[in-house]
Design a protein around this motif. Structure first.
Motif, PDB file in Angstrom:
ATOM      1  N   PRO A 150       0.800  -1.302  -0.010  1.00 20.67           N
ATOM      2  CA  PRO A 150      -0.072  -0.062  -0.129  1.00 20.67           C
ATOM      3  C   PRO A 150       0.744   1.205   0.009  1.00 20.67           C
ATOM      4  CG  PRO A 150      -0.834  -1.717   1.707  1.00 20.67           C
ATOM      5  CD  PRO A 150       0.603  -2.128   1.141  1.00 20.67           C
ATOM      6  N   GLY A 151       0.739   2.051  -0.930  1.00 16.15           N
ATOM      7  CA  GLY A 151       1.641   3.335  -1.059  1.00 16.15           C
ATOM      8  C   GLY A 151       3.138   3.016  -1.274  1.00 16.15           C
ATOM      9  N   GLY A 152       3.358   1.767  -1.887  1.00 19.00           N
ATOM     10  CA  GLY A 152       4.975   1.431  -1.681  1.00 19.00           C
ATOM     11  C   GLY A 152       5.527   1.673  -0.797  1.00 19.00           C
ATOM     12  N   GLU A 153       4.914   1.524   0.494  1.00 21.08           N
ATOM     13  CA  GLU A 153       5.574   1.775   1.647  1.00 21.08           C
ATOM     14  C   GLU A 153       5.581   0.585   2.465  1.00 21.08           C
ATOM     15  OE1 GLU A 153       4.946   6.546   2.623  1.00 21.08           O
ATOM     16  OE2 GLU A 153       3.906   5.047   3.553  1.00 21.08           O
ATOM     17  N   LEU A 154       6.755   0.170   3.472  1.00 20.06           N
ATOM     18  CA  LEU A 154       6.627  -0.735   4.507  1.00 20.06           C
ATOM     19  C   LEU A 154       6.943  -0.362   5.720  1.00 20.06           C
ATOM     20  CD1 LEU A 154       6.551  -3.920   4.993  1.00 20.06           C
ATOM     21  CD2 LEU A 154       9.000  -4.029   4.708  1.00 20.06           C
ATOM     22  N   LEU A 155       7.854  -0.024   6.246  1.00 19.19           N
ATOM     23  CA  LEU A 155       8.157   0.189   7.575  1.00 19.19           C
ATOM     24  C   LEU A 155       9.337   1.272   7.837  1.00 19.19           C
ATOM     25  CD1 LEU A 155       7.891  -2.989   9.491  1.00 19.19           C
ATOM     26  CD2 LEU A 155       6.137  -1.522   9.389  1.00 19.19           C
ATOM     27  N   SER A 156       9.321   2.460   8.605  1.00 21.44           N
ATOM     28  CA  SER A 156      10.555   3.112   8.779  1.00 21.44           C
ATOM     29  C   SER A 156      11.536   2.463   9.525  1.00 21.44           C
ATOM     30  CB  SER A 156       9.988   4.743   9.203  1.00 21.44           C
ATOM     31  OG  SER A 156       9.550   4.407  10.598  1.00 21.44           O
ATOM     32  N   ILE A 157      12.698   2.946   9.524  1.00 25.61           N
ATOM     33  CA  ILE A 157      13.995   2.543  10.265  1.00 25.61           C
ATOM     34  C   ILE A 157      14.539   3.671  10.719  1.00 25.61           C
ATOM     35  CG2 ILE A 157      15.958   1.105  10.423  1.00 25.61           C
ATOM     36  CD1 ILE A 157      14.661  -0.639   8.171  1.00 25.61           C
ATOM     37  N   ASP A 158      14.934   3.606  12.261  1.00 28.49           N
ATOM     38  CA  ASP A 158      16.057   4.623  12.554  1.00 28.49           C
ATOM     39  C   ASP A 158      17.158   4.191  12.940  1.00 28.49           C
ATOM     40  OD1 ASP A 158      13.937   7.013  13.581  1.00 28.49           O
ATOM     41  OD2 ASP A 158      12.729   5.237  13.839  1.00 28.49           O
ATOM     42  N   THR A 159      18.288   4.767  12.823  1.00 26.81           N
ATOM     43  CA  THR A 159      19.679   4.435  12.923  1.00 26.81           C
ATOM     44  C   THR A 159      20.375   5.378  13.736  1.00 26.81           C
ATOM     45  OG1 THR A 159      19.811   3.109  10.959  1.00 26.81           O
ATOM     46  CG2 THR A 159      21.932   3.645  11.873  1.00 26.81           C
ATOM     47  N   LEU A 160      20.813   5.247  14.830  1.00 28.23           N
ATOM     48  CA  LEU A 160      21.495   6.129  15.788  1.00 28.23           C
ATOM     49  C   LEU A 160      22.920   5.926  16.034  1.00 28.23           C
ATOM     50  CD1 LEU A 160      18.228   5.974  16.878  1.00 28.23           C
ATOM     51  CD2 LEU A 160      18.957   7.841  18.261  1.00 28.23           C
ATOM     52  N   SER A 161      23.724   6.876  16.190  1.00 30.64           N
ATOM     53  CA  SER A 161      25.170   6.796  16.109  1.00 30.64           C
ATOM     54  C   SER A 161      25.205   7.788  17.753  1.00 30.64           C
ATOM     55  CB  SER A 161      25.929   7.345  15.407  1.00 30.64           C
ATOM     56  OG  SER A 161      27.583   7.149  15.826  1.00 30.64           O
ATOM     57  N   LEU A 162      25.752   7.138  18.951  1.00 29.89           N
ATOM     58  CA  LEU A 162      25.622   7.723  20.116  1.00 29.89           C
ATOM     59  C   LEU A 162      26.350   6.830  21.200  1.00 29.89           C
ATOM     60  CD1 LEU A 162      22.351   7.555  21.999  1.00 29.89           C
ATOM     61  CD2 LEU A 162      23.057   6.060  20.100  1.00 29.89           C
ATOM     62  N   THR A 163      26.692   7.552  22.329  1.00 28.36           N
ATOM     63  CA  THR A 163      27.526   6.752  23.343  1.00 28.36           C
ATOM     64  C   THR A 163      26.365   6.023  24.289  1.00 28.36           C
ATOM     65  OG1 THR A 163      27.723   8.462  25.067  1.00 28.36           O
ATOM     66  CG2 THR A 163      29.311   8.378  23.426  1.00 28.36           C
ATOM     67  N   THR A 164      26.662   5.319  25.189  1.00 30.00           N
ATOM     68  CA  THR A 164      25.744   4.910  25.937  1.00 30.00           C
ATOM     69  C   THR A 164      25.567   5.668  27.241  1.00 30.00           C
ATOM     70  OG1 THR A 164      27.703   3.444  27.113  1.00 30.00           O
ATOM     71  CG2 THR A 164      26.249   2.213  25.581  1.00 30.00           C
ATOM     72  N   HIS A 165      26.286   6.691  27.193  1.00 27.67           N
ATOM     73  CA  HIS A 165      26.221   7.678  28.281  1.00 27.67           C
ATOM     74  C   HIS A 165      25.245   8.912  27.821  1.00 27.67           C
ATOM     75  CE1 HIS A 165      29.072   5.750  30.709  1.00 27.67           C
ATOM     76  NE2 HIS A 165      29.571   5.428  29.575  1.00 27.67           N
ATOM     77  N   THR A 166      24.620   8.832  26.806  1.00 23.58           N
ATOM     78  CA  THR A 166      23.552   9.841  26.178  1.00 23.58           C
ATOM     79  C   THR A 166      22.244   9.559  26.679  1.00 23.58           C
ATOM     80  OG1 THR A 166      24.842   9.865  24.197  1.00 23.58           O
ATOM     81  CG2 THR A 166      22.723  10.938  24.215  1.00 23.58           C
ATOM     82  N   GLY A 167      21.853  10.713  27.315  1.00 27.35           N
ATOM     83  CA  GLY A 167      20.148  10.472  27.572  1.00 27.35           C
ATOM     84  C   GLY A 167      20.369   9.738  29.362  1.00 27.35           C
ATOM     85  N   THR A 168      19.199   9.579  29.531  1.00 27.55           N
ATOM     86  CA  THR A 168      19.142   8.794  30.828  1.00 27.55           C
ATOM     87  C   THR A 168      19.858   7.187  30.772  1.00 27.55           C
ATOM     88  OG1 THR A 168      17.197   9.839  31.533  1.00 27.55           O
ATOM     89  CG2 THR A 168      17.619   7.920  32.745  1.00 27.55           C
TER      90      THR A 168
END
Length: 258
Positions: A52-70
């Motif tokens: 449908p609409g030629g779409e499946l699922l979005s995918i997020d890729t992050l580059s960060l340290t384990t000390h980012t955020g809580t």
């Protein structure tokens, strides 16, 4: 039961000393990606245009340290060796889950200013709220620094614990100490200037280095501690993400208030 979010977001738009990279693959590109992956790894042919609409699922890729955020620091973050046990500090995926859910206590450090408070200060705050810390409790420090989150000042203007305060809490059987600041130690400039002025090696990262002699964890970069209705009478749940062999893991910390 009311659930109060005590976590800061991982936000690529916020200021960080080590910037977060967040790439989003659109749902349309996700369909093409899936088709290519199915062909490469499993020998399956699939035309994404039939979706449908030629779409499946979005995918997020992050580059960060384990000390980012809580996040929660594991004993292996404090150094490669320990003076307790077999001398090998445990990683975040090796720690008992029981450590990360228990009665919470929040202490008000907002009047202390940048630097570090000592054991006497912590004892006074406990006396003020009429509480005796017991083993298994999770102690949270409300410094007020979370209001600066996302700015350079968040990494320089906050209150930490000195060695005496850290050991005092550990003496009570506490295994997890949390803060709404960038670090459980004093700001870098404060510690380094103290060391340069006095030559006291114990002025450098005393809260972290206490973990080389005593096994415990820190929760850093909490938020919203001012929303807790009372200093006690709530539980904290802060299970870390299970990253094999890591010195820290992100956590969605919450308070559970009856």
């Amino acid at each position: 039961m009311r659930i109060i979010d005590l976590s800061t977001p991982i936000d690529a738009t916020a200021w960080e000393p080590e910037p977060v990279e967040h790439q989003v693959m659109s749902a349309a590109d996700g369909a093409k990606h899936m088709s290519e992956e199915m062909r490469t790894h499993f020998g399956v042919e699939f035309d994404p245009s039939v979706l449908p609409g030629g779409e499946l699922l979005s995918i997020d890729t992050l580059s960060l340290t384990t000390h980012t955020g809580t996040h929660i620091d594991a004993p292996s973050h404090y150094g490669s060796t320990a003076t307790y046990g077999d001398g090998r500090p445990r990683h975040i995926d090796e720690l008992p889950l029981e450590w990360f859910h228990g009665p919470g206590v929040v202490l008000d450090l907002t009047g202390a200013g940048p630097g570090a408070v000592d054991a006497a200060f912590v004892r006074r705050q406990l006396e003020r709220i009429g509480h005796v810390v017991s083993a298994g409790e999770i102690v949270l420090l409300r410094t007020g620094a979370s209001r600066l989150s996302g700015t350079p000042a968040y990494f320089t203007d906050f209150t930490g614990l000195d060695g005496s305060a850290t050991h005092y809490l550990l003496d009570q059987g506490v295994r997890v100490i949390g803060t709404d600041a960038f670090s459980l130690d004093a700001p870098f400039r404060h510690m380094i200037e103290h060391y340069q002025r006095t030559g006291e090696a114990g002025a450098l990262w005393p809260a972290h280095f206490a973990g080389r002699d005593r096994e415990y964890c820190q929760i850093e970069r909490l938020a919203n501690l001012e929303s807790l209705p009372a200093p006690t009478g709530f539980d904290v749940s802060c299970f870390p993400v299970k990253i094999a062999g890591a010195g820290a893991g992100w956590a969605r910390a919450v308070a559970l208030v009856p």
